[in-house]
Design a protein around this motif. Structure first.
Motif, PDB file in Angstrom:
ATOM      1  N   ILE A 224      52.786 118.034  39.145  1.00  0.00           N
ATOM      2  CA  ILE A 224      53.462 119.115  39.856  1.00  0.00           C
ATOM      3  C   ILE A 224      52.837 120.444  39.443  1.00  0.00           C
ATOM      4  CG2 ILE A 224      55.651 120.253  40.278  1.00  0.00           C
ATOM      5  CD1 ILE A 224      57.090 117.785  39.528  1.00  0.00           C
ATOM      6  N   PRO A 225      52.419 121.257  40.404  1.00  0.00           N
ATOM      7  CA  PRO A 225      51.805 122.535  40.034  1.00  0.00           C
ATOM      8  C   PRO A 225      52.822 123.447  39.356  1.00  0.00           C
ATOM      9  CG  PRO A 225      52.159 122.413  42.410  1.00  0.00           C
ATOM     10  CD  PRO A 225      52.490 121.064  41.852  1.00  0.00           C
TER      11      PRO A 225
ATOM     12  N   LEU B 112      55.745 130.022  32.917  1.00  0.00           N
ATOM     13  CA  LEU B 112      57.032 130.399  33.487  1.00  0.00           C
ATOM     14  C   LEU B 112      57.905 131.078  32.443  1.00  0.00           C
ATOM     15  CD1 LEU B 112      58.030 127.392  35.696  1.00  0.00           C
ATOM     16  CD2 LEU B 112      57.746 129.731  36.416  1.00  0.00           C
ATOM     17  N   ARG B 113      57.933 130.523  31.234  1.00  0.00           N
ATOM     18  CA  ARG B 113      58.773 131.085  30.187  1.00  0.00           C
ATOM     19  C   ARG B 113      58.244 132.421  29.721  1.00  0.00           C
ATOM     20  NH1 ARG B 113      62.258 131.739  28.136  1.00  0.00           N
ATOM     21  NH2 ARG B 113      62.594 130.797  26.129  1.00  0.00           N
TER      22      ARG B 113
ATOM     23  N   TRP C  74      62.251 124.525  27.809  1.00  0.00           N
ATOM     24  CA  TRP C  74      62.769 125.772  28.365  1.00  0.00           C
ATOM     25  C   TRP C  74      63.635 126.507  27.349  1.00  0.00           C
ATOM     26  CZ3 TRP C  74      61.426 128.663  32.244  1.00  0.00           C
ATOM     27  CH2 TRP C  74      62.301 129.614  32.751  1.00  0.00           C
TER      28      TRP C  74
ATOM     29  N   GLN D 213      67.463 121.797  37.765  1.00  0.00           N
ATOM     30  CA  GLN D 213      67.067 122.965  36.987  1.00  0.00           C
ATOM     31  C   GLN D 213      65.826 122.661  36.163  1.00  0.00           C
ATOM     32  OE1 GLN D 213      70.577 123.809  34.780  1.00  0.00           O
ATOM     33  NE2 GLN D 213      71.532 124.904  36.458  1.00  0.00           N
TER      34      GLN D 213
ATOM     35  N   VAL E  73      63.448 120.569  36.859  1.00  0.00           N
ATOM     36  CA  VAL E  73      62.266 120.553  37.726  1.00  0.00           C
ATOM     37  C   VAL E  73      61.864 121.971  38.075  1.00  0.00           C
ATOM     38  CG1 VAL E  73      61.382 119.870  39.990  1.00  0.00           C
ATOM     39  CG2 VAL E  73      62.753 118.290  38.687  1.00  0.00           C
ATOM     40  N   ALA E  74      62.857 122.824  38.363  1.00  0.00           N
ATOM     41  CA  ALA E  74      62.546 124.219  38.698  1.00  0.00           C
ATOM     42  C   ALA E  74      61.852 124.909  37.532  1.00  0.00           C
ATOM     43  CB  ALA E  74      63.817 124.959  39.068  1.00  0.00           C
ATOM     44  N   HIS E  75      62.223 124.551  36.308  1.00  0.00           N
ATOM     45  CA  HIS E  75      61.630 125.168  35.130  1.00  0.00           C
ATOM     46  C   HIS E  75      60.390 124.440  34.649  1.00  0.00           C
ATOM     47  CE1 HIS E  75      65.887 126.719  34.100  1.00  0.00           C
ATOM     48  NE2 HIS E  75      65.273 127.547  34.886  1.00  0.00           N
ATOM     49  N   ARG E  76      60.045 123.337  35.280  1.00  0.00           N
ATOM     50  CA  ARG E  76      58.930 122.496  34.813  1.00  0.00           C
ATOM     51  C   ARG E  76      59.129 122.111  33.359  1.00  0.00           C
ATOM     52  NH1 ARG E  76      58.577 123.094  39.567  1.00  0.00           N
ATOM     53  NH2 ARG E  76      56.823 123.885  40.742  1.00  0.00           N
TER      54      ARG E  76
END
Lengths: 297, 317, 531
Positions: free
Chosen positions: B30-31, B37-38, B85, B275, B277-280
């Motif tokens: 998944i890209p 992100l963090r 995360w 959540q 998945v959204a945060h990888r």
């Protein structure tokens, strides 16, 4: 003690007069399935004739008419952009059917191929195939679909892939158990002994006999695919605005305006429920009709 | 039988391993980068060396196969690592949500069974009469309605008609059973109704099949009261495939209620998964998938045991 | 006789006194009660220096103080006032800021707050130790040192003068931590709370709720009014609305959409008070300057001219969180261009037919055929990205363009922008405070946030001139020039419509004023609950 129905009903098998007679027989004996089939046919007609039937362009934004209640101008009202709900519903049936059919057919067919192959070749092939299918089955449908959409990105072909992939192993396992029983049949052995090639045996003997479970799987998947598409669109991972799709129409604004403009949420919800309902009814009756054990009483 | 069971038992492990491998590599495809992100977030102003340092901290700079081995080793010790995360131990993130999801799953299954078995039996007994049709329509309607739509309608109805809202915060059952029930009964009903459809259909067809067996006919010919026939012979043998279906659906309920949880605002595993998945959040995703799949595989095995025990063909192998 | 007249006189005096009091008596804050509010997002860690989500600010800010804060009673959210700082002086050359700290401030564990705590906190923000990240270090590049000459004085020394420095220090993220703790373990604050704020930490149940209790030893005597607060994490907005509607929560501090507000007003009548404000956030269309045909400024101008911003604002404000047509600064704030002047910019004129004709002409001149198709990438967030996206596509249709929209999931969005993997994409300009330095820095050619990759030396020059301008009128002039260059002459980006913050809350909640930023005014020290 009165019994609900006579114990023995001898049934003469229907005469070999082709599709029409079988269909009529089906409708007569299984009214529920007939209802389901009728709804499906209507859906098809609507989807095909969309440009003719839809009164407006489904993407036409008309702020002057936003959130209009159902009226002669807009039979099912308009949404928060002034787009005609009826037209979006009609064009949305195209998306639903395309996504549903492609996913279900591709998924079921690939599953059938894997299942039959696995059953026929047996041994190691069967063992590995089974393990592989087991692995994919243990992922809940929506989780696998979510992951696939996240990887592949948002578009209709990717959505179809994301819905098809989880269906393949489920179909494979069902077809496999059906094919296994056929493989034990004497005529298969005879064919092998006569030196017929693998493909010939598979195509001519095994595949026709797994038609029944295959068809049942297809109808089951159709309903599930439509629901899955609706769920993914609702989560924002399916079809994207401004394309019309039923699940998409239920997202966001429809919920916010649920009290002020309920027609935005009611009609797509009804459309989804009705179509899934129809496919399931039809599939249910189809299963009843095709299952040899239930037929002979 | 023992030989059959041991074989099934050992087959669980390669399946679990397979799930682990697929999950591990699938999510890394998944890209998106959890570290970026963090660290970068919306302003995106982070130095490359800071990123590299954080990656090293999570072991993300190691070759993939090595990361995998480290992780699997941890899982074998039941140590799922830390969430990428929040940095908190995975078990801490999961445990509260797990108890909620588990409870909803159990309650939904109970609702489903309470609906499915009587309805399925009824439909089988009165096959092709209007009772049969009504039952089938009722159960398929549950299957056809999108769960999120149903949930929205539920909540709106409660608010508008009864002017009442279920509690927003989850209290575990042992702390306050009444409040706990107030919150969870609604999703349990919505979900249970949906899942009863499959079980009803299963019960109906299993009953139909069994009703046609020879020994049932013999029993009827002998003149035994129909009710007795049902309870003793038919039901028992029909239960096997029904139980299988119920058990498998239960396993799916644990992590699969993504949309329902959103609608009913339940702090469960499905929402956590979305959540993650959204945060990888790789570690969390992996842990959740292993948990859900593991559940499914174990339930499968338990079913195997029951089948082995109840089906004489296997028992005497 | 004497005594009686004395009494009468006192009575008359009393009546006169009473009559001279202001006609609207101030409501006296009522003490007690627990404020329950809903938070749509969760805090990843508890360290304000490392995070930038409101999911942290809303539940955690009440536990801390900052050196300066934005005046919570000021609706424009642009005035810095002292929080832990009692007063300050700025040297003539603007390079030395001296702050006098309050006396008698204690941490929740009883220890005294002194200047070394402020120094340690700012050192952590500006030069974080190894392994600790600080998101805002780049904002303090002008600071050479922070000194604590005595327990109640803090001195900041700058390399160059910065007119926005005070506002920088008023950032709601710059929690003042305890020096001893930072020295022992700089990562301690990621998972623990120890501050000087009006509320002490009680509990955090992950995914569920966060509870704070009144700090009995708060330095601002008499405050806070509340006994405590409870933050409940609810992600689905329908559930958030239901919580407020079912009167289980008093307020949500981020914002609701117009239909949600209408729903609440209709259901609860005067039990609901609605506060609205322009939001310090705006979506703009970013063109990739290295991809054809968007390297041609005629094409960019055309795409901006095609937008009927006024009609769009009127319609969209009913369904999503946008409202006013603005330029580079939030309407109503000191440096915002007045509407009459704004109309002179391309795309801001009121004659939309003329604009669209001009747009079509420009496209033709640039060689873009009718029915030209491109992909517009948008962020997968319901408000207001999706509705504004739909509107944009429709507006571009009116000049003969066939635009496809692709939604990218929020987490993958920034990497996509950074990679430059787009032709036309939606970007946003959001800040915690309305200040041109912070809002406009992204348009500088070398900025990391310049995703459209434009290179414009004129803008770079204009930016640094306004940053160093000491006279307000002079600064306004330069900002107007920058705005014209950005939106009109070169049309590097196309602004859409200013976001609108809508907070419908229980009428019981008093003492909270809305500002353009959902990161401000969350200490809850002056909030109280009426009966």
């Amino acid at each position: 003690m009165a019994l609900a129905r006579p114990l023995e009903t001898v049934e003469a098998p229907p005469a070999q007069s082709g599709w029409l007679a079988t269909s009529v027989e089906f409708c007569r004996r299984r009214p529920l399935g007939a209802v389901g089939a009728a709804i499906i046919v209507v859906m098809f007609v609507v989807a095909l004739a969309a440009p003719v039937l839809a009164p407006y362009d489904p993407q036409l934004v008309d702020f002057a008419a936003m959130l209009a209640r159902p009226s002669p101008a807009h039979w099912l009202g308009t949404d928060s952009f002034g787009r005609d709900v009826l037209s979006r519903l009609i064009y949305g049936s195209r998306t639903a059917l395309i996504v549903g059919f492609v996913s279900a057919f591709v998924g079921a067919t690939l599953g059938a191929v894997l299942g039959v192959g696995s059953a026929y070749f047996g041994g190691r092939v069967d063992l590995y195939m089974q393990r592989l299918m087991d692995i994919f089955i243990s992922f809940p449908l929506i989780i696998l679909a979510l992951a696939l959409v996240a990887i592949l990105g948002n578009s209709i072909p990717n959505l179809i892939t994301a819905i098809t992939v989880p269906m393949i192993p489920r179909c494979a396992l069902v077809i496999r158990s059906s094919a296994l029983s056929i493989r034990e049949m004497p005529y298969v052995d005879a064919a092998r002994a006569a030196g017929f090639g693998h493909s010939r045996i598979i195509l001519r003997h095994m595949l026709p006999n797994v038609m029944a479970p295959y068809l049942i799987m297809v109808t089951a998947f159709l309903g599930q695919a439509i629901l899955l598409e609706a769920s993914l669109s609702f989560l924002g991972l399916g079809v994207q605005e401004p394309l019309p799709a039923w699940g998409l129409m239920l997202r966001g604004a429809a919920v916010e305006f649920a009290e002020a403009a309920p027609w935005m949420a009611i009609f797509p919800g009804v459309a989804i429920s009705l179509s899934v309902f129809a496919f399931n009814l039809f599939g249910d009756s189809l299963r009843d009709a095709l299952d040899p054990r239930l037929r002979t009483q | 039988m023992l030989k059959y069971l041991t074989k099934r038992f050992f087959l669980m492990f390669p399946t679990l391993l397979g799930v682990a491998i697929v999950t591990f590599f699938l999510i890394r495809v998944i890209p998106g980068d959890v570290v970026e992100l963090r660290m970068g977030g919306e302003s995106g102003a982070v130095s490359q060396e800071m990123l590299a340092k954080e990656r090293a901290r999570f072991g993300l700079d190691q070759p993939l196969w090595k990361q995998f081995v480290v992780w699997v080793g941890g899982v074998a010790r039941l140590d799922f690592g830390r969430s990428m995360w929040t940095g908190a131990p995975i078990w801490e993130e999961i445990k509260l949500r797990l108890s909620l999801s588990l409870q909803v799953a159990i309650m939904a299954t109970v609702v489903a069974v309470l609906l499915a078995i009587p309805l399925g039996v009824l439909a089988a007994l009165k096959q092709d009469t209007w009772v049969d049709y009504a039952v089938r329509i009722f159960s398929i309607a549950g299957l056809a309605t999108p769960s999120f739509w149903l949930g929205i309608v539920f909540i709106l109805m409660l608010l508008i008609v009864f002017k009442w809202l279920p509690p927003m915060v989850y209290t575990p059952f042992w702390q306050n059973p009444w409040q706990n029930m107030q919150q969870l009964i609604w999703p349990a009903l919505a979900v249970g109704y949906r899942y009863s459809a499959v079980a009803t259909r299963m019960t109906r067809s299993a009953m139909l099949e069994v009703l046609r067996e020879d020994y049932i006919r013999t029993a009827r010919a002998k003149g035994l009261v129909q009710k007795l026939i049902l309870s003793r012979h038919a039901l028992k043998n029909a239960m096997l495939p029904v139980m299988t279906v119920v058990a498998l659906e239960f396993a799916f309920l644990i992590g699969g209620l993504v949309v329902t949880e959103q609608v009913f605002n339940l702090n469960g595993l499905g929402l956590l998964f979305v959540q993650a998945v959204a945060h990888r959040d790789y570690t969390l995703i992996q842990a959740l998938v292993m948990l859900v799949s593991g559940c499914f595989i174990v339930v499968n095995f338990v079913m195997d045991i029951m089948y082995a025990y109840l089906d004489p063909r296997i028992r005497y192998r | 006789m004497q005594r009686r007249s004395g009494l009468v006189l006192t009575l008359i005096a009393a009546i006169v006194l009473a009559a001279s009091l202001p006609a609207t008596a101030q409501e006296t804050p009522r003490r007690g009660g627990e404020l329950t509010f809903v938070v749509p997002s969760q805090p990843p860690t508890y360290d304000g220096h490392q995070e930038e989500t409101f999911g942290l600010i809303h539940p955690v800010a009440p536990h801390y103080n900052t050196l300066l804060r934005v005046d919570p009673t000021d609706k424009t959210g642009t005035k810095p006032v002292g929080d832990l700082a009692e007063s300050w002086t700025i040297s003539k050359d603007g390079l030395v800021y001296t702050f006098k700290l309050r006396h008698g401030v204690k941490f929740h564990d009883g220890s005294d707050m002194t200047s070394k705590d402020v120094k340690a906190s700012y050192d952590k923000i500006m030069k974080p130790p190894a392994g600790v990240k600080s998101l805002r270090a780049v904002a303090y590049q002008t600071v050479t040192s922070v000194e604590a000459p005595d327990p109640h004085t803090v001195v900041f020394k700058l390399k160059w003068p910065e007119s926005s420095f005070l506002l920088n220090l008023a950032s709601p993220w710059n929690f003042i931590y305890k020096a001893d703790i930072i020295a022992k373990d700089p990562k301690w604050y990621e998972t623990n709370v120890m501050g000087t704020g009006p509320f002490t930490f009680v509990e955090h149940v992950k995914g569920s709720h966060w509870v704070g209790k009144k700090n009995p030893n708060y330095w601002d005597k008499g405050k806070p009014y509340l006994d405590g607060y409870r933050a409940i994490f609810i992600s689905a907005s329908a559930a958030q609305v239901a919580a407020i509607r079912g009167e289980r929560a008093h307020i949500q501090f981020r914002g609701f959409s117009p239909p949600e507000r209408d729903q609440l007003v209709q259901a609860l009548g005067n039990k609901i008070t609605v506060q609205e404000s322009p939001w310090d956030c705006l979506n703009f269309v970013s063109f990739h300057h290295e991809k054809k045909p968007f390297d041609d400024k005629r094409v960019r101008r055309a795409l901006s001219l095609a937008l009927d911003r006024y009609a769009g604002a009127a319609a969209l404000s009913k369904i999503t969180i946008v409202k006013e047509v603005g330029g580079v600064q939030v309407p109503g704030t000191p440096y915002a261009t007045p509407p009459a002047e704004l109309e002179k910019l391309a795309g801001y004129g009121k004659d939309i037919n003329k604009n669209r004709a001009e747009a079509k002409r420009l496209l033709k001149e640039a060689g873009v055929p009718d029915g030209f198709s491109f992909t517009f990438k948008n962020r997968g967030i319901p408000h207001p990205y999706e509705p504004v996206g739909i509107w944009l596509i429709d507006q571009w249709r009116q000049i003969g363009l066939n635009v496809k929209q692709e939604f990218i999931e929020a987490s993958a969005y920034h990497p996509m922008l950074k990679r430059g993997d787009f032709e036309v994409a939606m970007d946003f300009q959001c800040g915690f405070i309305v200040e041109p330095d912070l809002d406009l820095v992204r348009f500088v050619s070398t900025s990391d946030a310049n995703y459209g990759r434009h290179k414009d030396a004129v803008i770079d020059d204009l930016y640094s001139r306004q940053a160093r301008a000491t006279d307000i009128e002079e600064r306004k002039k330069v900002i107007r020039q920058l705005e014209k260059r950005l939106l009109d002459d070169e049309a590097h980006v196309a602004y859409t419509i200013q976001w609108n913050r809508i907070i419908p809350h229980s009428s019981k909640v008093k003492g909270w004023t809305i500002t353009p930023s959902h990161y401000l005014n969350n200490q809850l020290d002056s909030v109280w609950l009426a009966e």
